[in-house]
Design an enzyme around this catalytic site. Structure first.
Site, short mmCIF file in Angstrom:
data_model
loop_
_atom_site.label_atom_id
_atom_site.label_comp_id
_atom_site.label_asym_id
_atom_site.label_seq_id
_atom_site.Cartn_x
_atom_site.Cartn_y
_atom_site.Cartn_z
N TRP A 359 0.13 2.99 -9.43
CA TRP A 359 -1.03 2.47 -8.70
C TRP A 359 -1.39 3.36 -7.50
O TRP A 359 -2.44 3.21 -6.90
CB TRP A 359 -0.79 1.03 -8.25
CG TRP A 359 0.27 0.85 -7.19
CD1 TRP A 359 1.61 1.00 -7.33
CD2 TRP A 359 0.07 0.46 -5.82
NE1 TRP A 359 2.27 0.74 -6.14
CE2 TRP A 359 1.34 0.40 -5.20
CE3 TRP A 359 -1.05 0.14 -5.05
CZ2 TRP A 359 1.52 0.06 -3.86
CZ3 TRP A 359 -0.86 -0.20 -3.72
CH2 TRP A 359 0.40 -0.24 -3.14
N ASP A 360 -0.51 4.31 -7.20
CA ASP A 360 -0.78 5.27 -6.12
C ASP A 360 -2.13 5.96 -6.31
O ASP A 360 -2.83 6.27 -5.33
CB ASP A 360 0.30 6.36 -6.10
CG ASP A 360 1.72 5.83 -6.01
OD1 ASP A 360 1.92 4.62 -6.25
OD2 ASP A 360 2.63 6.61 -5.73
N GLU A 490 9.02 -3.68 -1.84
CA GLU A 490 10.00 -3.87 -2.91
C GLU A 490 11.37 -4.29 -2.39
O GLU A 490 12.32 -4.41 -3.17
CB GLU A 490 10.10 -2.58 -3.74
CG GLU A 490 8.83 -2.30 -4.52
CD GLU A 490 8.78 -0.92 -5.14
OE1 GLU A 490 7.97 -0.71 -6.04
OE2 GLU A 490 9.54 -0.03 -4.69
N LYS A 602 9.77 -2.32 3.24
CA LYS A 602 9.82 -0.93 2.77
C LYS A 602 8.53 -0.19 3.11
O LYS A 602 8.54 0.98 3.50
CB LYS A 602 10.06 -0.92 1.26
CG LYS A 602 10.18 0.48 0.65
CD LYS A 602 10.35 0.38 -0.86
CE LYS A 602 10.46 1.76 -1.49
NZ LYS A 602 10.50 1.69 -2.97
N GLN A 603 7.40 -0.85 2.91
CA GLN A 603 6.09 -0.22 3.14
C GLN A 603 5.08 -1.32 3.43
O GLN A 603 5.37 -2.50 3.28
CB GLN A 603 5.65 0.59 1.93
CG GLN A 603 5.34 -0.25 0.70
CD GLN A 603 5.12 0.58 -0.54
OE1 GLN A 603 6.08 0.98 -1.19
NE2 GLN A 603 3.88 0.86 -0.87
#
Length: 768
Positions: A359-360, A490, A602-603
């Site tokens: 999906w990046d 995640e 994580k992000q």
């Protein structure tokens, strides 16, 4: 081991001095690519030290059978992997029978590597004292042609410095290649033919299972002090490789030059029985043009790319080097010529992530390609997903969804899901929303609506159907909820009501409803075709709207923020700054059990939603959510710093925005994650571009108008970039004194700067 060993330079990546410990890291950092193929910066000559050999062909993959202990219904049967392809760069060198091998030389001096990003070539030079005391100077120049994208070229110079010697030069093609990340050590390639003709050689092969047919070829020319040596090579071949050996007696100070051309012809682009014939034509063309003319073409091709995509920074060479490295690698990976291709997280620099599409592409890469290329490139990225729609429907069917619901894969080469971690394959379904958002983003930026009636609405219907079936009605809450998902963070798996996923689901269904209405009214013929294909009914559209209008979002009245998921406040909320530094990075120091129970992110997760849909929320809401979530974010994803940099800039926190920018721009150059030897973080590199253009430059499209809110880090004197907005090129320069805007072409363009309307006229500079 010092990973910050790259010399700072505005246009080049430079390594000075030979360090065996850094060879694999440099193989990643100095990688080459041309959109059709790529390779790590392996030595051409023999090297017995630690090395990660890698050559890759775009679109050629192998379905490596999934290796899991517990098989679950719906699991993909394989993980599609970009293949380590037959190696054509090899050139063995020996002097008086002693092989050149930097791992066992008595001395290696004046070792220098340079990746010239401005002109698109890689050079390596050194002086070596061999075990037999011969001293030689070597200089190698290599590039992968942008104009002839099946061709690579090497110029290998060897000069004798202290004695006469018999020099043996052996260019070869090796088809006996394996992937480092193979699950079962399968044989990926089957060699079907090896042939030699004069100074050319051809290895024909096909991939097992997927049956991609490839001809790996080479041709060589030999010169002594610039004079061509018409030597007939000795040919040696075995079951998987072929070599050509030349032997010459050289005198002290003479220079032997081998020009080697090589590359791949593939049945993706040519008839399978014509691959050797096509390879011969490529070699004819290369030989006719010659190395210097091909190199000049390379320089001109890169000059055109940089003319549009460069970001120039004055006053901060490390930042300048970082952004150019990111832009360079993005262009080496994908040039938008072929809608069958996409952008893998490692590009052509390694095998991790299987080289597949994530999906990046839609979330991070599309904005870069839209603004620095013609809109056809972005169209090709969207067409890639449309071409995989049927596979997305099949992926959803495997999980029990019906009626044409589509679940785009987390990882794919051909549209099939091939990621086999259950908490991601089944639960990280927010990727579906990124596909829909990319369609919206393309229309918003380009003003081109034609993709939606032609292809996009069918994609949106499949995605809306998925979300409609994925939610369920909670009697307790009297709202629709989303259970058992993994958001972008995640470090939380199998959670309920991840805010970002729920918000995407709501938006996707509402967007599909809106687009169905527009297409039905303005494109009736397309709409009838789509209705016929999808069996869409007015009742179904109404059902989407009803569900979208009643989706549950977890919210904290105490903190006045949307909660990342239902149980977030049940965690022990210890901020990252209060975490012992010895515990970082937590993904290497902690068990997964401990990570999943922690508050650490994580992000960007909630903040990813605020990035996508910033016009849905006030500045105060952004500030409140940023201040709540960023302190818990460990940024252990390469995709995290860029989003935070953009939002910090929007909040006027330029020092924090700059810190995040530097982290994302030099992620690989400074090897923040201590893993660069595995390959580069290609897709996150687009986030670096976004950090400057959308973050510092404040570029947005607001009410169909290109808008800027420029700011500048105090560490910089100025920066400038270009935007291709609806086929009009706008140049923006920002300094501490203010901003200036120019437009090329013949037409004027209305833009906004800090909310004020400005008209740009050709030939004029507007200062603000």
């Amino acid at each position: 081991m010092n990973q910050e060993y790259i010399t700072t330079h505005p246009w080049s990546i430079i390594e000075e001095g030979f360090d065996k410990e850094l060879v694999q890291s440099s193989e990643s950092l100095f990688s080459l690519g041309n959109g059709a193929m790529g390779q790590r910066a392996n030595f051409e000559e023999q090297y017995s030290g630690e090395t990660f050999q890698g050559s890759y062909i775009a679109g050629v993959y192998y379905p490596d059978k999934t290796r899991v202990g517990w098989w679950k219904n719906g699991y993909p049967e394989y993980f599609a992997k970009v293949l380590n392809a037959p190696n054509w760069i090899g050139i063995d060198i020996s002097l008086n029978g002693q092989p050149l091998n930097l791992a066992n030389c008595k001395k290696v001096a004046h070792f220098l590597r340079e990746l010239n990003m401005k002109e698109g070539w890689y050079k390596r030079s050194f002086v070596a004292t061999m075990p037999n005391d011969l001293e030689i100077a070597v200089e190698v120049v290599r590039f992968l042609s942008l104009d002839l994208d099946e061709l690579g070229a090497i110029q290998y110079n060897v000069q004798l410095l202290n004695a006469d010697a018999e020099v043996t030069v052996t260019p070869y093609v090796d088809g006996g290649i394996k992937n480092r990340d193979s699950n079962w050590d399968d044989k990926f390639w089957n060699i079907t033919g090896i042939d030699s003709k004069q100074n050319r050689a051809f290895v024909e092969s096909h991939t097992m299972k997927t049956q991609f047919k490839v001809c790996t070829f080479m041709g060589s020319e030999l010169y002594v002090d610039g004079v061509k040596a018409d030597e007939i090579p000795a040919v040696k071949k075995d079951e998987v490789s072929i070599s050509h050996t030349y032997k010459l007696n050289l005198q002290k100070d003479e220079t032997l030059t081998l020009i080697k051309y090589g590359g791949y012809t593939v049945d993706r682009n040519h008839p399978a029985d014509k691959l050797v014939e096509v390879a011969n034509r490529v070699l004819d063309q290369a030989s006719k043009l010659g190395f210097e003319a091909l190199l000049q073409m390379q320089k001109e091709a890169w000059a055109k790319i940089w003319e549009m995509s460069d970001i120039a920074i004055e006053g901060d060479v490390k930042a300048q080097q970082g952004i150019r490295f990111n832009i360079f690698q993005l262009n080496q990976t994908y040039l938008g010529k072929d809608s069958r291709l996409n952008i893998g997280p490692k590009g052509f620099t390694g095998e991790k992530y299987g080289g597949s599409t994530y999906w990046d592409t839609e979330a991070y890469c599309l904005p870069f390609y839209m603004a620095t290329k013609n809109q056809e490139v972005a169209w090709n990225l969207l067409e890639y997903r449309y071409n995989h729609l049927q596979k997305a429907i099949e992926n959803a069917e495997k999980l029990g969804f019906k009626n044409g619901a589509a679940l785009y894969p987390m990882v794919t080469m051909n549209g099939e899901e091939c990621h086999n971690e259950w908490e991601i394959t089944f639960e990280e379904i927010h990727r579906n929303g990124a596909i829909a958002f990319a369609i919206y983003n393309y229309h918003r930026f380009t003003g081109d609506y034609s993709y939606i009636p032609k292809m996009g609405l069918e994609v949106l219907i499949g995605i809306a159907r998925f979300w409609y079936q994925r939610v369920n009605f909670s009697e307790e809450k009297q709202q629709y909820v989303m259970l058992g998902v993994t958001g972008p963070n995640e470090y939380e798996n199998n959670v309920n009501n991840n805010w970002y996923t729920n918000y995407l689901a709501k938006w996707c269904m509402e967007y599909a409803v809106d687009q169905a209405k527009i297409v039905s009214e303005s494109y009736p013929e397309d709409y009838q075709r789509i209705i016929s294909n999808t069996k869409l009914s007015p009742t179904e559209i109404e059902d989407w709207a009803k569900v979208a209008d009643n989706i549950y979002f977890p919210f904290s009245e105490k903190h006045k923020v949307f909660l990342q998921q239902d149980g977030f406040l049940d965690k022990e909320l210890v901020r990252v700054q209060d975490l012992d530094k010895s515990q970082r990075p937590i993904n290497q120091k902690w068990s997964w059990d401990r990570i999943l129970r922690s508050p650490y992110i994580k992000q960007a997760d909630v903040l990813q939603g605020f990035y996508f849909f910033e016009d849905h929320f006030s500045q105060d809401e952004l500030e409140r959510h940023f201040d709540f979530y960023e302190p818990f974010t460990v940024h252990e994803s390469s995709l995290s710093p860029c989003v935070h940099s953009i939002q910090a800039a929007k909040l006027g926190r330029m020092e924090q925005a700059y810190t995040f920018y530097l982290r994302t721009s030099r992620l690989d150059l400074d090897d923040y994650n201590k893993e660069v030897e595995e390959g580069l973080h290609i897709t996150s590199m687009a986030g670096t571009w976004m950090s400057i253009v959308e973050g510092f430059g404040g570029m947005r499209v607001v009410d169909n108008v290109l808008s800027f809110t420029p700011q500048i880090p105090e560490q910089w004197k100025s920066y400038s970039f270009k935007i291709n907005f609806r086929n009009q090129i706008v140049t923006i320069t920002v300094s501490h004194k203010g901003s200036s805007f120019q437009i090329s072409g013949d037409d004027s363009l209305g833009i906004q700067v800090h909310g004020k309307s400005i008209t740009l006229m050709p030939g004029e500079t507007v200062n603000t």
